[in-house]
Scaffold this motif. Sequence first.
Motif, PDB file in Angstrom:
ATOM      1  N   THR A  39       0.805  -1.224   0.000  1.00  0.00           N
ATOM      2  CA  THR A  39       0.000   0.000   0.000  1.00  0.00           C
ATOM      3  C   THR A  39       0.838   1.274   0.000  1.00  0.00           C
ATOM      4  O   THR A  39       0.313   2.341  -0.261  1.00  0.00           O
ATOM      5  CB  THR A  39      -0.896   0.054   1.252  1.00  0.00           C
ATOM      6  OG1 THR A  39      -0.060   0.043   2.408  1.00  0.00           O
ATOM      7  CG2 THR A  39      -1.869  -1.098   1.283  1.00  0.00           C
ATOM      8  N   ALA A  41       1.996   2.436   2.715  1.00  0.00           N
ATOM      9  CA  ALA A  41       1.559   3.094   3.950  1.00  0.00           C
ATOM     10  C   ALA A  41       2.742   3.684   4.698  1.00  0.00           C
ATOM     11  O   ALA A  41       3.868   3.208   4.593  1.00  0.00           O
ATOM     12  CB  ALA A  41       0.808   2.100   4.840  1.00  0.00           C
ATOM     13  N   CYS A  47       3.466  11.374   9.820  1.00  0.00           N
ATOM     14  CA  CYS A  47       2.466  12.200   9.142  1.00  0.00           C
ATOM     15  C   CYS A  47       2.329  13.531   9.858  1.00  0.00           C
ATOM     16  O   CYS A  47       2.374  13.588  11.082  1.00  0.00           O
ATOM     17  CB  CYS A  47       1.111  11.494   9.144  1.00  0.00           C
ATOM     18  SG  CYS A  47       1.117   9.927   8.279  1.00  0.00           S
ATOM     19  N   GLU A  52      -1.301  13.966   2.697  1.00  0.00           N
ATOM     20  CA  GLU A  52      -2.237  12.947   2.237  1.00  0.00           C
ATOM     21  C   GLU A  52      -1.596  11.635   2.667  1.00  0.00           C
ATOM     22  O   GLU A  52      -0.519  11.283   2.208  1.00  0.00           O
ATOM     23  CB  GLU A  52      -2.396  13.013   0.718  1.00  0.00           C
ATOM     24  CG  GLU A  52      -3.412  12.061   0.152  1.00  0.00           C
ATOM     25  CD  GLU A  52      -4.843  12.418   0.499  1.00  0.00           C
ATOM     26  OE1 GLU A  52      -5.645  11.486   0.619  1.00  0.00           O
ATOM     27  OE2 GLU A  52      -5.147  13.606   0.659  1.00  0.00           O
ATOM     28  N   VAL A  54      -1.603   7.397   3.952  1.00  0.00           N
ATOM     29  CA  VAL A  54      -2.133   6.037   3.951  1.00  0.00           C
ATOM     30  C   VAL A  54      -1.494   5.375   5.164  1.00  0.00           C
ATOM     31  O   VAL A  54      -0.268   5.362   5.296  1.00  0.00           O
ATOM     32  CB  VAL A  54      -1.751   5.266   2.674  1.00  0.00           C
ATOM     33  CG1 VAL A  54      -2.237   3.821   2.761  1.00  0.00           C
ATOM     34  CG2 VAL A  54      -2.294   5.951   1.444  1.00  0.00           C
ATOM     35  N   THR A 104      -6.931  -0.187   6.833  1.00  0.00           N
ATOM     36  CA  THR A 104      -6.082   0.769   6.133  1.00  0.00           C
ATOM     37  C   THR A 104      -6.920   2.021   5.959  1.00  0.00           C
ATOM     38  O   THR A 104      -8.079   1.936   5.546  1.00  0.00           O
ATOM     39  CB  THR A 104      -5.665   0.229   4.746  1.00  0.00           C
ATOM     40  OG1 THR A 104      -4.947  -0.986   4.913  1.00  0.00           O
ATOM     41  CG2 THR A 104      -4.790   1.235   4.013  1.00  0.00           C
ATOM     42  N   ARG A 106      -7.067   6.173   4.461  1.00  0.00           N
ATOM     43  CA  ARG A 106      -6.488   7.143   3.541  1.00  0.00           C
ATOM     44  C   ARG A 106      -7.206   8.472   3.741  1.00  0.00           C
ATOM     45  O   ARG A 106      -8.434   8.501   3.799  1.00  0.00           O
ATOM     46  CB  ARG A 106      -6.698   6.707   2.090  1.00  0.00           C
ATOM     47  CG  ARG A 106      -5.922   5.508   1.685  1.00  0.00           C
ATOM     48  CD  ARG A 106      -6.311   5.042   0.270  1.00  0.00           C
ATOM     49  NE  ARG A 106      -5.585   3.858  -0.092  1.00  0.00           N
ATOM     50  CZ  ARG A 106      -5.924   2.631   0.289  1.00  0.00           C
ATOM     51  NH1 ARG A 106      -6.979   2.436   1.041  1.00  0.00           N
ATOM     52  NH2 ARG A 106      -5.210   1.593  -0.079  1.00  0.00           N
ATOM     53  N   PRO A 121     -12.261   9.731   6.433  1.00  0.00           N
ATOM     54  CA  PRO A 121     -11.240   8.966   5.709  1.00  0.00           C
ATOM     55  C   PRO A 121     -11.841   7.844   4.879  1.00  0.00           C
ATOM     56  O   PRO A 121     -12.890   7.304   5.213  1.00  0.00           O
ATOM     57  CB  PRO A 121     -10.385   8.377   6.837  1.00  0.00           C
ATOM     58  CG  PRO A 121     -11.335   8.247   7.988  1.00  0.00           C
ATOM     59  CD  PRO A 121     -12.234   9.455   7.873  1.00  0.00           C
ATOM     60  N   TYR A 123     -11.478   4.023   3.866  1.00  0.00           N
ATOM     61  CA  TYR A 123     -10.941   2.930   4.694  1.00  0.00           C
ATOM     62  C   TYR A 123     -11.177   1.601   4.025  1.00  0.00           C
ATOM     63  O   TYR A 123     -12.084   1.439   3.217  1.00  0.00           O
ATOM     64  CB  TYR A 123     -11.543   2.940   6.097  1.00  0.00           C
ATOM     65  CG  TYR A 123     -13.033   2.715   6.113  1.00  0.00           C
ATOM     66  CD1 TYR A 123     -13.555   1.434   6.283  1.00  0.00           C
ATOM     67  CD2 TYR A 123     -13.920   3.766   5.939  1.00  0.00           C
ATOM     68  CE1 TYR A 123     -14.931   1.218   6.290  1.00  0.00           C
ATOM     69  CE2 TYR A 123     -15.285   3.561   5.937  1.00  0.00           C
ATOM     70  CZ  TYR A 123     -15.778   2.296   6.115  1.00  0.00           C
ATOM     71  OH  TYR A 123     -17.133   2.067   6.109  1.00  0.00           O
TER      72      TYR A 123
END
Length: 129
Positions: A39, A41, A47, A52, A54, A104, A106, A121, A123
């Motif tokens: 992904t 991630a 972050c 943006e 993940v 997960t 985003r 989000p 998901y």
Amino acid sequence: MANTGLLKRLGKMLTEDLENVEEERVQRESEAANVERATGAQCARDCSRGDEAVMIGELRSVETCSRNTHSGVRAEFFDGTDTVLLKWMGRNRIPGIEPGRRLTVRGRVANADGMKVVYNPEYELHADE
């Protein structure tokens, strides 16, 4: 002598703070899921506002807010490195969004009251293992 390593790990687990053990477990599982799913991630600790992101982790708590102007679902997301608050506005329930669930997420990271937040989000729920 393979038992020596096992005994050391067992001794560490018995004496180490349970919260640290839990953080390490979640972080290991999140990293493994990222490799498995490819992904891209990132860790929640890396972050910052405006990114943006993940992220892969699990929900520690979920609550429904039904106050007039602040209705929605709030969930505490943890990936082993940091906690991010997820807020789905205008919803009173989301099937599958429950404590302990791996997913997960985003979305764009914001900051509210000194905490990282992702509003509405996207998901993906992970299969129960």
